[in-house]
Scaffold this motif. Structure first.
Motif, mmCIF file in Angstrom:
data_model
loop_
_atom_site.group_PDB
_atom_site.id
_atom_site.type_symbol
_atom_site.label_atom_id
_atom_site.label_comp_id
_atom_site.label_asym_id
_atom_site.label_seq_id
_atom_site.Cartn_x
_atom_site.Cartn_y
_atom_site.Cartn_z
ATOM 1 N N ALA A 10 0.564 -0.697 0.286
ATOM 2 C CA ALA A 10 0.288 0.063 0.029
ATOM 3 C C ALA A 10 1.017 1.226 0.073
ATOM 4 N N ALA A 11 1.445 1.443 0.805
ATOM 5 C CA ALA A 11 2.811 2.370 0.941
ATOM 6 C C ALA A 11 3.505 2.273 -0.558
ATOM 7 N N GLN A 12 3.705 1.365 -1.269
ATOM 8 C CA GLN A 12 4.391 1.644 -2.595
ATOM 9 C C GLN A 12 3.688 2.218 -3.147
ATOM 10 N N VAL A 13 2.098 2.243 -3.907
ATOM 11 C CA VAL A 13 1.685 2.285 -4.869
ATOM 12 C C VAL A 13 1.055 3.677 -4.267
ATOM 13 N N ILE A 14 0.626 4.001 -3.096
ATOM 14 C CA ILE A 14 0.184 5.608 -2.731
ATOM 15 C C ILE A 14 0.969 6.391 -3.501
ATOM 16 N N LEU A 15 2.022 6.086 -3.889
ATOM 17 C CA LEU A 15 3.366 6.989 -4.657
ATOM 18 C C LEU A 15 3.476 6.875 -5.814
ATOM 19 N N LEU A 16 4.009 7.484 -6.717
ATOM 20 C CA LEU A 16 5.233 6.776 -7.627
ATOM 21 C C LEU A 16 6.166 7.597 -7.391
ATOM 22 N N TRP A 17 7.448 6.392 -6.649
ATOM 23 C CA TRP A 17 8.041 6.582 -6.415
ATOM 24 C C TRP A 17 8.880 5.937 -7.361
ATOM 25 N N GLY A 18 10.951 6.433 -7.021
ATOM 26 C CA GLY A 18 11.598 5.451 -8.209
ATOM 27 C C GLY A 18 11.619 4.098 -7.695
ATOM 28 N N ASP A 19 12.729 4.034 -8.734
ATOM 29 C CA ASP A 19 12.300 2.614 -8.939
ATOM 30 C C ASP A 19 13.492 1.556 -7.834
ATOM 31 N N GLN A 20 14.241 2.710 -7.277
ATOM 32 C CA GLN A 20 14.745 1.742 -6.460
ATOM 33 C C GLN A 20 14.929 2.072 -5.045
ATOM 34 N N ALA A 21 13.692 3.070 -4.553
ATOM 35 C CA ALA A 21 13.671 3.905 -2.943
ATOM 36 C C ALA A 21 13.788 2.802 -2.430
ATOM 37 N N PHE A 22 13.037 1.213 -2.674
ATOM 38 C CA PHE A 22 12.945 0.511 -1.237
ATOM 39 C C PHE A 22 14.222 -0.953 -1.134
ATOM 40 N N ALA A 23 14.906 -0.815 -2.436
ATOM 41 C CA ALA A 23 15.278 -1.639 -2.993
ATOM 42 C C ALA A 23 16.513 -2.561 -1.747
ATOM 43 N N GLU A 24 17.084 -1.492 -0.732
ATOM 44 C CA GLU A 24 17.850 -1.759 0.187
ATOM 45 C C GLU A 24 17.266 -1.487 1.910
ATOM 46 N N THR A 25 15.931 -0.580 1.990
ATOM 47 C CA THR A 25 15.700 -0.109 3.150
ATOM 48 C C THR A 25 14.079 -0.356 3.071
ATOM 49 N N SER A 26 13.676 -1.395 3.671
ATOM 50 C CA SER A 26 12.331 -1.647 3.595
ATOM 51 C C SER A 26 11.218 0.061 4.118
ATOM 52 N N PRO A 27 10.126 0.257 3.636
ATOM 53 C CA PRO A 27 9.275 1.622 3.712
ATOM 54 C C PRO A 27 8.336 0.626 5.328
ATOM 55 N N LEU A 28 8.928 -0.177 5.659
ATOM 56 C CA LEU A 28 8.190 -0.400 7.113
ATOM 57 C C LEU A 28 9.307 -0.363 8.246
ATOM 58 N N ALA A 29 8.813 -0.670 9.246
ATOM 59 C CA ALA A 29 9.476 -0.402 11.010
ATOM 60 C C ALA A 29 8.554 -1.257 12.068
ATOM 61 N N VAL A 30 9.453 -1.757 12.782
ATOM 62 C CA VAL A 30 8.375 -2.713 13.538
ATOM 63 C C VAL A 30 8.733 -2.109 15.104
ATOM 64 N N LEU A 31 8.059 -0.935 16.367
ATOM 65 C CA LEU A 31 8.030 -0.699 17.009
ATOM 66 C C LEU A 31 8.431 -2.004 18.040
ATOM 67 N N PRO A 32 9.783 -1.586 18.820
ATOM 68 C CA PRO A 32 10.204 -2.267 19.827
ATOM 69 C C PRO A 32 9.443 -2.657 20.671
ATOM 70 N N GLU A 33 9.030 -1.899 20.982
ATOM 71 C CA GLU A 33 7.733 -1.680 22.975
ATOM 72 C C GLU A 33 6.645 -2.797 22.472
ATOM 73 N N THR A 34 5.953 -2.982 21.252
ATOM 74 C CA THR A 34 4.586 -3.903 20.552
ATOM 75 C C THR A 34 5.162 -5.140 19.901
ATOM 76 N N GLY A 35 6.315 -4.267 18.769
ATOM 77 C CA GLY A 35 6.184 -5.619 18.035
ATOM 78 C C GLY A 35 5.417 -5.293 16.792
ATOM 79 N N ALA A 36 4.484 -4.674 16.560
ATOM 80 C CA ALA A 36 3.262 -3.993 15.840
ATOM 81 C C ALA A 36 4.302 -3.526 14.680
ATOM 82 N N THR A 37 4.239 -3.997 13.338
ATOM 83 C CA THR A 37 3.987 -3.122 12.549
ATOM 84 C C THR A 37 3.667 -1.757 11.674
ATOM 85 N N ILE A 38 4.411 -0.901 10.853
ATOM 86 C CA ILE A 38 4.202 0.716 11.351
ATOM 87 C C ILE A 38 5.128 1.159 9.609
ATOM 88 N N LEU A 39 4.384 2.009 9.154
ATOM 89 C CA LEU A 39 4.601 2.834 8.025
ATOM 90 C C LEU A 39 6.173 2.947 9.081
#
Length: 217
Positions: A147-176
């Protein structure tokens, strides 16, 4: 919003391999449809799209007047399956050679976009091959990333090495990641253009990310 981003960081997210800058956001309400999954996963995917659209301040719709649905997700196990989808060649010109290239590159995902006269996103088609590592990703995580990658037209290498997501250490929940969420929200600011090919656009995004932390007089 205190984010450790520079204008160059933002510019890189919308810069392609050939060095060109390209940005677009949706110019119409998003009307999604999902093929190849169970009802439970369908709800997860649509929920993720709604969450990111809400972040952007963008509308959803039941149907698109031209296409019926303008955001199509296809889940499958082999790229060759796409050749058997009725009328898909009409939506994706050159489908057969594209499938050949994706097979040769052992690709796990592919996104195609259509644009309107202003360069805004008119439709998008997301193809996900659910084998190997891709099949092991939890549905909620996969849906939010897509959903994050389709809400905008990003560059073709935007998330090649780093995900658009992160994990909250407190809860383990996945967020943008906060910086990605911030860029999405800034990109849908009413004063921003629906598309851009000049890298100065990244400076405007950067300015909007700084605005909430400006001193109040």
């Amino acid at each position: 919003m205190s984010l450790d981003l520079t204008p160059q960081d933002i510019q890189s997210l919308f810069t392609s391999r050939d060095g060109s800058y390209g940005f677009a956001r949706w110019g119409r309400p998003i009307s999604p449809i999902v093929f190849g999954v169970e009802d439970e996963t369908l709800r997860v995917v649509k929920g993720a799209i709604e969450a990111v659209a809400t972040l952007a301040g963008h509308q959803m719709a039941e149907t698109d007047p031209e296409l019926g649905s303008n955001l199509m997700f296809f889940f499958f196990r082999d790229w060759a399956e796409l050749l058997d989808v009725p009328d898909l060649e009409r939506l994706i010109p050159g489908l057969e050679p594209l499938v050949g290239r994706l097979q040769a590159g052992d690709a796990s995902q592919y996104r195609a976009f259509r644009f309107d006269d202003q360069g805004a996103i008119q439709a998008s088609f997301v193809f996900l091959r659910m084998t190997g590592a891709m099949a092991d990703i939890p549905a909620e995580t996969l849906a939010l990333a897509q959903a994050a990658q389709v809400i905008l037209l990003w560059g073709d290498q935007a998330f090649a090495e780093t995900s658009p997501l992160a994990v909250l250490p407190e809860t383990g929940a996945t967020i943008l990641r906060p910086e990605i969420a911030g860029i999405i929200a800034a990109a849908y600011d009413r004063m921003m253009p629906p598309s851009a090919i000049d890298a100065s656009h990244a400076l405007r995004l950067f300015a909007r990310l700084q605005a909430p932390t400006a001193p109040q007089g």
